[in-house]
Write a protein that holds these residues in place. Structure first.
Motif, PDB file in Angstrom:
ATOM      1  N   GLY A 194     -24.891 -14.577  -8.782  1.00 25.70           N
ATOM      2  CA  GLY A 194     -25.832 -15.629  -9.143  1.00 25.70           C
ATOM      3  C   GLY A 194     -25.408 -16.873  -8.389  1.00 25.70           C
ATOM      4  N   ASP A 195     -25.294 -18.010  -9.100  1.00 22.10           N
ATOM      5  CA  ASP A 195     -24.823 -19.187  -8.383  1.00 22.10           C
ATOM      6  C   ASP A 195     -23.352 -19.480  -8.682  1.00 22.10           C
ATOM      7  N   LEU A 196     -22.650 -18.453  -9.166  1.00 21.09           N
ATOM      8  CA  LEU A 196     -21.222 -18.625  -9.422  1.00 21.09           C
ATOM      9  C   LEU A 196     -20.414 -17.956  -8.330  1.00 21.09           C
ATOM     10  N   ARG A 197     -19.307 -18.600  -7.971  1.00 22.53           N
ATOM     11  CA  ARG A 197     -18.392 -17.984  -7.019  1.00 22.53           C
ATOM     12  C   ARG A 197     -17.134 -17.586  -7.788  1.00 22.53           C
ATOM     13  N   ILE A 198     -16.826 -16.279  -7.759  1.00 23.08           N
ATOM     14  CA  ILE A 198     -15.654 -15.847  -8.517  1.00 23.08           C
ATOM     15  C   ILE A 198     -14.699 -15.057  -7.632  1.00 23.08           C
ATOM     16  N   THR A 199     -13.439 -15.045  -8.065  1.00 18.02           N
ATOM     17  CA  THR A 199     -12.492 -14.164  -7.398  1.00 18.02           C
ATOM     18  C   THR A 199     -11.975 -13.209  -8.446  1.00 18.02           C
ATOM     19  N   CYS A 200     -11.711 -11.996  -8.014  1.00 19.83           N
ATOM     20  CA  CYS A 200     -11.337 -10.951  -8.950  1.00 19.83           C
ATOM     21  C   CYS A 200     -10.130 -10.251  -8.365  1.00 19.83           C
ATOM     22  N   GLY A 201      -8.950 -10.697  -8.748  1.00 20.00           N
ATOM     23  CA  GLY A 201      -7.726 -10.093  -8.204  1.00 20.00           C
ATOM     24  C   GLY A 201      -7.622  -8.626  -8.606  1.00 20.00           C
ATOM     25  N   THR A 202      -6.691  -7.927  -7.975  1.00 20.83           N
ATOM     26  CA  THR A 202      -6.545  -6.520  -8.322  1.00 20.83           C
ATOM     27  C   THR A 202      -5.081  -6.094  -8.276  1.00 20.83           C
ATOM     28  N   SER A 203      -4.761  -5.055  -9.015  1.00 24.05           N
ATOM     29  CA  SER A 203      -3.416  -4.492  -8.991  1.00 24.05           C
ATOM     30  C   SER A 203      -3.528  -3.051  -8.513  1.00 24.05           C
ATOM     31  N   ILE A 204      -2.664  -2.674  -7.589  1.00 29.13           N
ATOM     32  CA  ILE A 204      -2.767  -1.334  -6.995  1.00 29.13           C
ATOM     33  C   ILE A 204      -1.468  -0.562  -7.185  1.00 29.13           C
ATOM     34  N   GLY A 205      -1.581   0.638  -7.741  1.00 30.73           N
ATOM     35  CA  GLY A 205      -0.443   1.543  -7.845  1.00 30.73           C
ATOM     36  C   GLY A 205      -0.560   2.583  -6.743  1.00 30.73           C
ATOM     37  N   VAL A 206       0.572   2.861  -6.076  1.00 29.28           N
ATOM     38  CA  VAL A 206       0.551   3.789  -4.941  1.00 29.28           C
ATOM     39  C   VAL A 206       1.489   4.965  -5.222  1.00 29.28           C
ATOM     40  N   ARG A 207       0.982   6.181  -4.993  1.00 33.90           N
ATOM     41  CA  ARG A 207       1.835   7.351  -5.149  1.00 33.90           C
ATOM     42  C   ARG A 207       1.488   8.377  -4.069  1.00 33.90           C
ATOM     43  N   VAL A 208       2.489   8.745  -3.271  1.00 37.63           N
ATOM     44  CA  VAL A 208       2.293   9.837  -2.316  1.00 37.63           C
ATOM     45  C   VAL A 208       2.715  11.111  -3.035  1.00 37.63           C
ATOM     46  N   ALA A 209       1.863  12.144  -3.002  1.00 36.54           N
ATOM     47  CA  ALA A 209       2.132  13.357  -3.788  1.00 36.54           C
ATOM     48  C   ALA A 209       3.408  14.052  -3.347  1.00 36.54           C
ATOM     49  N   GLU A 210       4.089  14.660  -4.320  1.00 37.47           N
ATOM     50  CA  GLU A 210       5.266  15.481  -4.049  1.00 37.47           C
ATOM     51  C   GLU A 210       4.782  16.918  -3.852  1.00 37.47           C
ATOM     52  N   PRO A 211       5.526  17.715  -3.088  1.00 39.08           N
ATOM     53  CA  PRO A 211       5.117  19.117  -2.961  1.00 39.08           C
ATOM     54  C   PRO A 211       5.086  19.790  -4.335  1.00 39.08           C
ATOM     55  N   GLY A 212       4.059  20.534  -4.588  1.00 37.29           N
ATOM     56  CA  GLY A 212       3.980  21.289  -5.837  1.00 37.29           C
ATOM     57  C   GLY A 212       3.521  20.475  -7.028  1.00 37.29           C
ATOM     58  N   GLN A 213       3.186  19.210  -6.808  1.00 36.98           N
ATOM     59  CA  GLN A 213       2.792  18.362  -7.932  1.00 36.98           C
ATOM     60  C   GLN A 213       1.377  18.706  -8.417  1.00 36.98           C
ATOM     61  N   SER A 214       1.150  18.569  -9.722  1.00 33.55           N
ATOM     62  CA  SER A 214      -0.192  18.851 -10.252  1.00 33.55           C
ATOM     63  C   SER A 214      -1.053  17.591 -10.141  1.00 33.55           C
ATOM     64  N   VAL A 215      -2.357  17.785 -10.197  1.00 35.60           N
ATOM     65  CA  VAL A 215      -3.293  16.657 -10.131  1.00 35.60           C
ATOM     66  C   VAL A 215      -2.989  15.666 -11.260  1.00 35.60           C
ATOM     67  N   ASP A 216      -2.804  16.189 -12.467  1.00 36.23           N
ATOM     68  CA  ASP A 216      -2.566  15.321 -13.624  1.00 36.23           C
ATOM     69  C   ASP A 216      -1.336  14.442 -13.440  1.00 36.23           C
ATOM     70  N   ASP A 217      -0.260  15.051 -12.935  1.00 34.45           N
ATOM     71  CA  ASP A 217       0.964  14.275 -12.742  1.00 34.45           C
ATOM     72  C   ASP A 217       0.780  13.207 -11.670  1.00 34.45           C
ATOM     73  N   LEU A 218       0.112  13.591 -10.619  1.00 37.81           N
ATOM     74  CA  LEU A 218      -0.125  12.634  -9.527  1.00 37.81           C
ATOM     75  C   LEU A 218      -0.913  11.422 -10.038  1.00 37.81           C
ATOM     76  N   VAL A 219      -1.968  11.697 -10.775  1.00 36.54           N
ATOM     77  CA  VAL A 219      -2.798  10.616 -11.311  1.00 36.54           C
ATOM     78  C   VAL A 219      -1.987   9.758 -12.282  1.00 36.54           C
ATOM     79  N   MET A 220      -1.235  10.417 -13.156  1.00 37.44           N
ATOM     80  CA  MET A 220      -0.456   9.691 -14.159  1.00 37.44           C
ATOM     81  C   MET A 220       0.581   8.781 -13.482  1.00 37.44           C
ATOM     82  N   GLU A 221       1.209   9.275 -12.405  1.00 37.50           N
ATOM     83  CA  GLU A 221       2.249   8.482 -11.749  1.00 37.50           C
ATOM     84  C   GLU A 221       1.649   7.315 -10.953  1.00 37.50           C
TER      85      GLU A 221
END
Ligand code: C2E
Ligand code: CA
Ligand code: CA
Length: 511
Positions: A194-221
């Motif tokens: 609209g006529d508002l100018r806003i900034t929206c910061g963000t926080s990012i978690g990074v995880r490179v998968a380990e061999p044999g890791q499950s999807v759930d664990d990767l997402v959780m980490e």
């Protein structure tokens, strides 16, 4: 014609009927051109075969087109099941499926995928204040920026709310960090809603998968790393490390305990007097929260407020504090000979200010207790009042409209820019104890505090000094023209009952 010899056309007639009946609709029975009964039957059957063939063809075409429609509907359904309707990004299901595919490839010797999980920092405030449709606009802009910041082979997904994820196939830590930085930069740019100018910061978690890791664990980490990123004061990126898991478990235990504490009244308020410096008359109190922990004893605010802020529990905790402090004031007003100006001060944090319910909550409590809004002073820090976005400004002006007084806390530790002090919607400024500490011993400090007081008064605001520990400091402040003060010299924070005794003593002396 001899009736003993059968008409040869009868044979081909029978043969034709059998063929047509078996489904061969292109069969036509030959006829000789004679104009008798048999010829009429043959012509009739051939006409019927024509009709049958036309009907059958139409039917076949209809079946074909219906099948095509069904197939398309199915494709669309599948797409919908894998797409976030708001942003058209992949959804959680789609992300899980590309992740499990990428993880399977890793076990066949490919480089592992990297997963980035992002959470917007001030989205809830935007949504609450500007409305859901503005919130949706923000999410769509963010989605587009995310997609522009990655390669087409990467997957950008919206996991729900203001949480997004980016999957980089065949990746490594160096690339994952680089992408995270690029995203952080792209999202830090302001956006116009609209006529508002806003900034929206963000926080990012990074995880490179380990061999044999499950999807759930990767997402959780990756998620754990994101929470850790949120907790650190600067740079919104955190790479997963195992120690974070332990910290997270401990945190979630604390959060559970804190919820219990609020429900079972393990929280308690201590009250510290605020006095009129020239006379020593008690003008009011500041409510300071403590946690009576069943195992760890009395916890001070710095041991649990930061965690409460990080986890959002501060909103519930803040409601509790506000409710109990105002009720306490009402109780005192009913039982003690307080003057009409006597006020209670309550601290609020950034997260609470960004919560739109704050105004409603304050209003409800004032209505419920019948306490006059002018007897409630809300303390907020300098940076909250100065750097806050539109949401904060909205909350502040809403509180002002209720008639609540606003006070800048810890003044002198943050921005302390002269120009803004005039513009802020506040009534009182509380000078931080670090500025008071040198008073009475350090002459230069005296001049500095004098200048600060001039500034505050020039802006038409009242001044309170905190952290007064000695008579010299108190006297110096009176000399410098500071109206009110607070500190161990006048009284430490104490439970309501001990404060009542202090108040009674004071009334006895002044009579
Ligand atoms: P604050 O708002 O600056 O509160 C004043 C703090 O200074 C209190 O510590 C108080 O005990 C201490 N203090 C008072 N007089 C003196 C003195 O003469 N000398 C010294 N050295 N210290 C003095 P406390 O109670 O530990 O509170 C610490 C901070 O925790 C508060 O700082 C405030 O920011 C936060 N806090 C306390 N209660 C609440 C609450 O209900 N909600 C929120 N959001 N924050 C709170
Ligand atoms: Ca305070
Ligand atoms: Ca303070």
């Amino acid at each position: 014609m001899n009736s003993e010899v059968p008409d040869p056309r009868l044979h081909s007639l029978v043969e034709g009927i059998v063929r047509i009946a078996s489904g061969d609709l292109s069969t036509r029975i030959p006829h000789s051109g004679a104009r008798d009964d048999v010829a009429a039957v043959i012509a009739g059957i051939n006409l019927m075969a024509d009709d049958l063939q036309t009907i059958y063809q139409e039917l076949e075409e209809r079946v074909e087109s219906r099948t095509a429609m069904l197939r398309q509907a199915q494709v669309e359904l599948e797409r919908m099941a894998l797409t976030d309707p708001l942003t058209q990004l992949a959804n959680r299901t789609a992300l899980n499926s590309v992740l499990s595919h990428a993880l399977a490839e890793t076990s066949r010797g490919e480089l592992p995928p990297a997963l980035l999980i992002l959470d917007l920092d001030s989205f809830k405030g935007i949504n609450d204040t500007l409305g859901h449709s503005a919130g949706d606009d923000v999410l769509r802009v963010i989605a587009r920026r995310l997609q522009d910041a990655v390669r087409v082979t990467d997957t950008v997904a919206r996991l729900g709310g203001d949480e997004f994820a980016v999957m980089l196939p065949k990746s490594n830590l160096v690339r994952a960090r680089r992408v995270a930085n690029r995203i952080l930069k792209a999202l830090s740019e302001s956006l116009d809603i609209g006529d508002l100018r806003i900034t929206c910061g963000t926080s990012i978690g990074v995880r490179v998968a380990e061999p044999g890791q499950s999807v759930d664990d990767l997402v959780m980490e990756a998620d754990t790393a994101m929470y850790a990123a949120k907790a650190q004061p600067h740079s919104g990126i955190k790479v997963f490390e195992p120690a974070l898991l332990y910290a997270r478990r401990l945190q979630s235990l604390m959060v559970t305990e804190m919820r219990e504490a609020i429900l079972h009244d393990q929280l308690t308020l201590h009250y510290q007097p605020v006095v009129e410096l020239a006379t020593g008359r008690i003008e009011g109190v500041e409510a300071l929260v403590r946690w009576n922990h069943p195992e760890r004893g009395l916890l001070m605010p710095d041991q649990f407020i930061p965690l409460a802020e990080e986890t959002g529990m501060i909103v519930e905790l803040g409601h509790w504090v506000l409710r109990n402090a105002v009720r306490q004031l009402r109780d005192w007003q009913d039982r003690l000979p307080l003057d009409s100006q006597f006020s209670v001060r309550v601290n609020i944090s950034t997260t609470e200010l960004q919560n739109l319910e704050l105004i409603e909550h304050v209003q409800d409590i004032l209505r419920e207790t019948g306490v006059d809004a002018a007897n409630l002073i809300i303390e907020l820090t300098e940076s909250m009042a100065v750097t806050g976005g539109d949401v904060d400004k909205y909350s502040l002006s809403g509180l002002r409209q209720l008639g609540v007084q606003l006070e800048i806390d810890d003044f002198g530790t943050g921005y302390s820019s002269i120009s803004y002090l005039r513009r802020l919607p506040v009534n009182v400024v509380k000078i931080d104890r670090s500025l008071i500490a040198g008073l009475g011993t350090d002459e230069e400090q005296g001049r500095f505090v004098e200048a600060v007081l001039h500034l505050i008064h020039a802006c038409g605001l009242k001044a309170v000094a905190e952290g007064i520990e000695t008579a010299e400091q108190a006297e110096e402040l009176v000399r410098l023209g500071c109206g009110s003060g607070q500190g161990y010299y006048f009284g430490r924070p104490a439970p309501a009952e001990s404060f009542e005794e202090t108040l009674a003593q004071w009334s006895a002396v002044s009579e």
